[in-house]
Scaffold this motif. Structure first.
Motif, PDB file in Angstrom:
ATOM      1  N   ASN A 213       1.231   4.770  -2.168  1.00 18.00           N
ATOM      2  CA  ASN A 213       1.760   3.616  -2.916  1.00 18.00           C
ATOM      3  C   ASN A 213       2.372   4.118  -4.220  1.00 18.00           C
ATOM      4  OD1 ASN A 213       2.290   0.902  -3.367  1.00 18.00           O
ATOM      5  ND2 ASN A 213       0.291   0.480  -4.272  1.00 18.00           N
ATOM      6  N   LYS A 269      -3.465   5.286   1.405  1.00 22.00           N
ATOM      7  CA  LYS A 269      -2.772   3.998   1.565  1.00 22.00           C
ATOM      8  C   LYS A 269      -2.761   3.201   0.252  1.00 22.00           C
ATOM      9  CE  LYS A 269      -2.312   0.174   4.791  1.00 22.00           C
ATOM     10  NZ  LYS A 269      -2.893  -0.599   5.894  1.00 22.00           N
ATOM     11  N   ASP A 270      -3.815   3.341  -0.546  1.00 23.21           N
ATOM     12  CA  ASP A 270      -3.909   2.578  -1.800  1.00 23.21           C
ATOM     13  C   ASP A 270      -3.399   3.373  -3.000  1.00 23.21           C
ATOM     14  OD1 ASP A 270      -5.395   1.208  -0.007  1.00 23.21           O
ATOM     15  OD2 ASP A 270      -7.296   1.335  -1.082  1.00 23.21           O
ATOM     16  N   GLY A 406       6.886  -0.860  -7.046  1.00 28.32           N
ATOM     17  CA  GLY A 406       7.540  -1.792  -6.119  1.00 28.32           C
ATOM     18  C   GLY A 406       8.972  -1.420  -5.793  1.00 28.32           C
ATOM     19  N   THR A 411       8.610   0.853  -0.518  1.00 32.32           N
ATOM     20  CA  THR A 411       8.578  -0.038   0.660  1.00 32.32           C
ATOM     21  C   THR A 411       8.959   0.737   1.915  1.00 32.32           C
ATOM     22  OG1 THR A 411       9.230  -1.849  -0.789  1.00 32.32           O
ATOM     23  CG2 THR A 411       9.500  -2.211   1.576  1.00 32.32           C
ATOM     24  N   ARG A 414       6.123   3.125   3.011  1.00 30.03           N
ATOM     25  CA  ARG A 414       4.967   2.414   3.587  1.00 30.03           C
ATOM     26  C   ARG A 414       5.299   1.868   4.979  1.00 30.03           C
ATOM     27  NH1 ARG A 414       0.727   1.513   0.412  1.00 30.03           N
ATOM     28  NH2 ARG A 414       0.107  -0.335   1.592  1.00 30.03           N
TER      29      ARG A 414
ATOM     30  N   GLY B 175      -5.388  -1.791   0.014  1.00 31.50           N
ATOM     31  CA  GLY B 175      -4.371  -1.368   0.976  1.00 31.50           C
ATOM     32  C   GLY B 175      -3.491  -2.465   1.524  1.00 31.50           C
ATOM     33  N   THR B 176      -3.926  -3.731   1.433  1.00 24.60           N
ATOM     34  CA  THR B 176      -3.086  -4.847   1.887  1.00 24.60           C
ATOM     35  C   THR B 176      -2.974  -5.836   0.728  1.00 24.60           C
ATOM     36  OG1 THR B 176      -4.921  -6.170   2.688  1.00 24.60           O
ATOM     37  CG2 THR B 176      -3.955  -4.621   4.265  1.00 24.60           C
ATOM     38  N   GLY B 263       1.916  -3.434  -5.901  1.00 26.91           N
ATOM     39  CA  GLY B 263       1.921  -3.270  -4.447  1.00 26.91           C
ATOM     40  C   GLY B 263       0.600  -3.707  -3.866  1.00 26.91           C
ATOM     41  N   PRO B 264       0.331  -3.442  -2.613  1.00 30.35           N
ATOM     42  CA  PRO B 264       1.238  -2.798  -1.674  1.00 30.35           C
ATOM     43  C   PRO B 264       2.323  -3.761  -1.197  1.00 30.35           C
ATOM     44  CG  PRO B 264      -0.837  -3.348  -0.616  1.00 30.35           C
ATOM     45  CD  PRO B 264      -1.008  -3.675  -2.058  1.00 30.35           C
ATOM     46  N   ASP B 265       3.459  -3.193  -0.914  1.00 36.22           N
ATOM     47  CA  ASP B 265       4.613  -3.956  -0.422  1.00 36.22           C
ATOM     48  C   ASP B 265       4.973  -5.098  -1.373  1.00 36.22           C
ATOM     49  OD1 ASP B 265       4.320  -2.272   1.754  1.00 36.22           O
ATOM     50  OD2 ASP B 265       2.999  -3.681   2.771  1.00 36.22           O
ATOM     51  N   ASN B 266       4.861  -4.855  -2.675  1.00 40.88           N
ATOM     52  CA  ASN B 266       5.177  -5.854  -3.708  1.00 40.88           C
ATOM     53  C   ASN B 266       4.332  -7.114  -3.584  1.00 40.88           C
ATOM     54  OD1 ASN B 266       7.234  -4.332  -4.981  1.00 40.88           O
ATOM     55  ND2 ASN B 266       8.576  -4.819  -3.260  1.00 40.88           N
ATOM     56  N   MET B 269       2.853  -8.458  -7.089  1.00 39.29           N
ATOM     57  CA  MET B 269       3.786  -8.395  -8.224  1.00 39.29           C
ATOM     58  C   MET B 269       3.634  -9.652  -9.070  1.00 39.29           C
ATOM     59  SD  MET B 269       6.213  -6.582  -9.622  1.00 39.29           S
ATOM     60  CE  MET B 269       6.669  -5.402  -8.347  1.00 39.29           C
TER      61      MET B 269
END
Lengths: 437, 316
Positions: A213, A269-270, A406, A411, A414, B175-176, B263-266, B269
């Motif tokens: 990340n 992952k984190d 971000g 992106t 990931r 992670g999510t 994150g993750p994947d914004n 935000m």
């Protein structure tokens, strides 16, 4: 009477305020007339060493090397450099605020990926002629020089080089039946070695790890594989992204396979970048791309092997990162500041200070020196810095596209590693869009 | 007033009224004294609140680069660009969601804790201190601490969950987007519950015991005493906690910047992270960042004024 006195006081206040405003305006006008570029040539190729006090800013990751360099310079010169270290995350805002108010220090370093943007913004003085007069000008690391070049004019010299290389844990390699003296020489070998260490099935130990990340970590360690494979992920002077090139696809596929097979530390992952090398340092990772500047630290707890980052089918490359340094547009002691920069490129500074403390040198003629001869790993690091496929990527909007929280690159990474990889075209277009803004 | 009654003189008749010029001079001195008392505060407010807000306002209507400086007025470009940002509406949505979740959990939990430790018993001193201690830790330090605690591999949280059989492998706390949101809420609740508990505890102890005794004599049970006495009398304190919590959550930054970087994947935000990105993370556009800040400021003003009006209306 009271009214008279009040009026008199008011008039005096107005007069004082007007005087302050006029002085400020005159000072501002004077400042703009006396640019540093005109004064930098005053002392010739070596600059002026007249006992001036110079201010220097850098960011925290380079504190170790910056302190060594400043201490050595102050010991041997009449000029004195006052060093200010700023936390990495606050550095851009601090420089931005100072640039806006005309309060930049005499000298300041910048992450090499910011250099095109900051040079375009006119934060550094033009030192083209001074660099050209240096006796070893042709041996200075070209990636850093080019990153600070605009319209053919040079503005910075390399301050500290930070390179990405492959680190492996020799003890874990030995246990896994791998040759502890030989690191991976292709992308496939890297995956094979990582899986072999994972195969030990030791609690808490994983084959490999990365900052999943963290845009800066992945761009630093993944671009070299593309370069070593003959692909350049950035075109049109950094305005267009080609992160869907053949070797990039191989790279993503390899990491996705490693992730799916459980060979990657799950913490990856984190990982936002704060602790992305911690597991290796604790002896819990077999092999991973790593910052070369951390060799001395990693060596304290792990018997480390070092090799260049390989391409898909071989080759060698590194990301020529770290910081460049220049004289600020606001400096009124440009000739004295050049004295520090001129000394920085000397053998005394490069070998006597940097190489002596396990850091990379910024001159190709000094890669093989008394210190690297004692530790072949240091020689390998210096040699890969001079390899043909090693580069410093250049793009005005690099930070926005890759390093920022971000960013579209994060992106993409990931989606490629943790997802099914089907969104590559769209994600690559998003990176291009950020670069072209 | 009955017309037959004589008007009471404001000054004894034997006293002679001061001359008009002396009266004016005394009034003028009083006015000057008043200004002198107010001047330090007025100066402070002007320098540290009004001037920065005006500067941000000016910046928000200008093409103002971090390095390039002010390149002139460009109204309404910054505001249009702000709303057009790819992550603007997702960030607004996430910030509101986070604010609602945090406020509800934090206020509910703090009230529960305050009720639990309200009575002085053998353990309440220890409990009050234990819950309050995290409030002494800076938010950035607490976030870094939790970053380590949440580590899937070496963090103790995952280990505990595995030991009690709630998980059989590494847990990805960040992670999510959903996991990261709830993990951050966990940190914030840990960090702030004691602070809000203290505020509510003070308010609880300010309620007179007589009121409860009277209610008990009237046959009220515990639930009725809670809903008809405690809650109404705590309204002001609860509203204050809510205002602090909502404002703090809408301005959330440190915890997400350290734990997730958006994150993750914004997916985490926040609007302030977006402002920071616009100004310093490559955007280098202070005008755009200022426009975003003005939007947040207006929303906060409207929200807080609404809350104050509601509070005053109820009190009246």
């Amino acid at each position: 009477m009271i009214r008279t006195r009040t009026r008199g006081r008011q008039r005096r206040l107005v007069a004082v305020a007007a005087a302050i405003a006029t002085t400020a305006a005159l000072t501002a006008c004077g400042g703009s007339d006396d640019g540093p570029a005109g004064a930098v040539s005053a002392g010739g190729v070596e600059g002026v060493d007249d006992g001036s006090t110079l201010t220097l800013w850098t960011r925290a990751p380079l504190e170790f090397q910056a302190n060594l360099l400043v201490e050595a310079y102050n010991r041997t010169h009449k000029n004195k450099v006052e060093l200010t270290i700023t936390p990495n995350d606050d550095y851009v805002s601090r420089v931005g605020a100072a640039a806006g108010s005309g309060d930049l220090p005499d000298l300041f370093a910048a992450d090499v990926v910011y250099l095109p943007n900051w040079t375009e913004a006119g934060l550094f003085a033009d030192v083209t002629e001074q660099i050209g007069q240096l006796p070893h000008a042709d041996e200075i690391n070209k990636g850093h020089l080019d990153a600070g070049t605009r319209d053919g004019r040079r503005h910075v010299l390399p301050f500290v080089l930070d390179l990405s290389v492959m680190f492996w844990n020799k003890a874990l390699y030995q246990e896994a039946g791998l040759d502890p003296e030989k690191g991976p020489s292709t992308l496939a070998e890297f995956a094979e070695h990582a899986k072999a260490v994972q195969g030990l099935d030791k609690e808490g130990v994983h084959g490999t790890s990365f900052g999943g990340n963290c845009g800066g970590c992945t761009v630093f360690t993944w671009f070299p594989t593309m370069w070593a494979s003959g692909d350049d992920p950035l075109l049109d002077d950094g305005a267009k992204s080609v992160l869907d090139n053949p070797s990039a696809k191989q790279l993503y596929g390899t990491w996705r396979d490693l992730w799916d097979s459980g060979a990657v530390d799950p913490a990856s992952k984190d990982e936002t970048g704060a602790t992305w090398v911690a597991a290796f340092q604790q002896g819990k990772v077999g092999v991973m791309p790593y910052p070369a500047t951390l060799l001395a630290t990693a060596d304290k707890t792990v018997d480390v092997g070092v090799a260049p980052l390989p391409g898909v089918d071989g080759g060698a490359s590194t990301f020529l990162g770290g910081d460049g340094i220049g004289i600020s547009k606001d400096s009124e002691k440009a000739a004295q500041a050049w004295n520090f920069l001129s000394w920085l490129m000397s053998e005394e500074a490069q070998v006597g200070v940097l190489a002596a403390n396990n850091s990379s040198v910024a001159r190709s003629d000094l890669t093989n020196n008394e210190h690297t001869r004692e530790d072949p790993r240091l020689l390998a690091i210096n040699e890969v810095a001079a390899a043909a496929d090693s580069r410093t990527p250049m793009a005005v909007n690099f930070q926005q596209a890759f390093n920022a929280a971000g960013s579209p690159w994060v992106t993409l990474v990931r989606n490629q590693v943790f997802g099914d990889g089907s969104s590559l075209a769209a994600d690559n277009a998003a990176v291009s869009e950020a670069l072209g803004q | 007033m009955p017309t037959s009654l004589k008007r009471v003189p404001t000054r004894p008749p034997d006293q002679v009224a001061p001359a008009p010029s002396r009266r004016r001079s005394a009034r003028s001195r009083r006015r000057l004294t008043g200004w002198a008392y107010a001047a330090p505060t007025a100066l402070f407010v002007t320098l540290f609140f009004a001037v920065p807000v005006l500067l941000v306002g000016r910046m928000s209507i200008s093409d103002w680069g971090l390095f390039a400086g002010d390149r002139g007025v460009n109204l309404p470009d910054n505001f249009v660009d702000a709303v057009d940002l790819r992550l603007f509406w997702p960030a607004v949505g996430f910030t509101v969601k986070y604010t609602v979740i945090t406020t509800v959990i934090l206020i509910g939990l703090s009230l529960g804790l305050a009720l639990l430790v309200q009575e002085s018993t053998r353990w309440t001193g220890f409990l009050r201190t234990a819950v309050l201690v995290p409030s002494a830790l800076g938010l950035a330090s607490a976030s870094l601490l939790f970053y380590a605690l949440y580590s899937p591999q070496s963090g103790p949280f995952g280990e505990v969950l595995r030991d009690v059989g709630l998980a059989d492998g590494p847990i990805s706390f960040l992670g999510t987007p959903d996991a990261a949101l709830w993990s951050t809420v966990g940190l914030i609740v840990w960090r702030f519950a004691g602070f809000y508990m203290l505020l509510l505890l003070v308010a609880l102890q300010g309620i007179s015991a007589d009121v409860y005794e009277a209610a008990e004599l009237d046959g009220c049970n515990r639930w009725q005493r809670f809903t008809r006495i405690t809650l109404p009398l705590l309204r002001s304190s609860l509203a204050m906690c809510a205002i602090l919590c909502v404002t703090g959550s809408l301005l959330a930054f440190d915890q997400f910047y350290i734990l997730t970087k958006g994150g993750p994947d914004n997916g985490t935000m926040t609007i302030v992270q977006l402002i920071y990105n616009a100004a310093f993370q490559g955007g280098n556009d202070l005008g755009l960042a200022a426009a975003l800040s003005i939007i947040v400021l207006v929303v906060l003003l409207v929200f807080n004024l609404g809350q104050f009006r509601w509070l005053r209306g109820k009190d009246a």
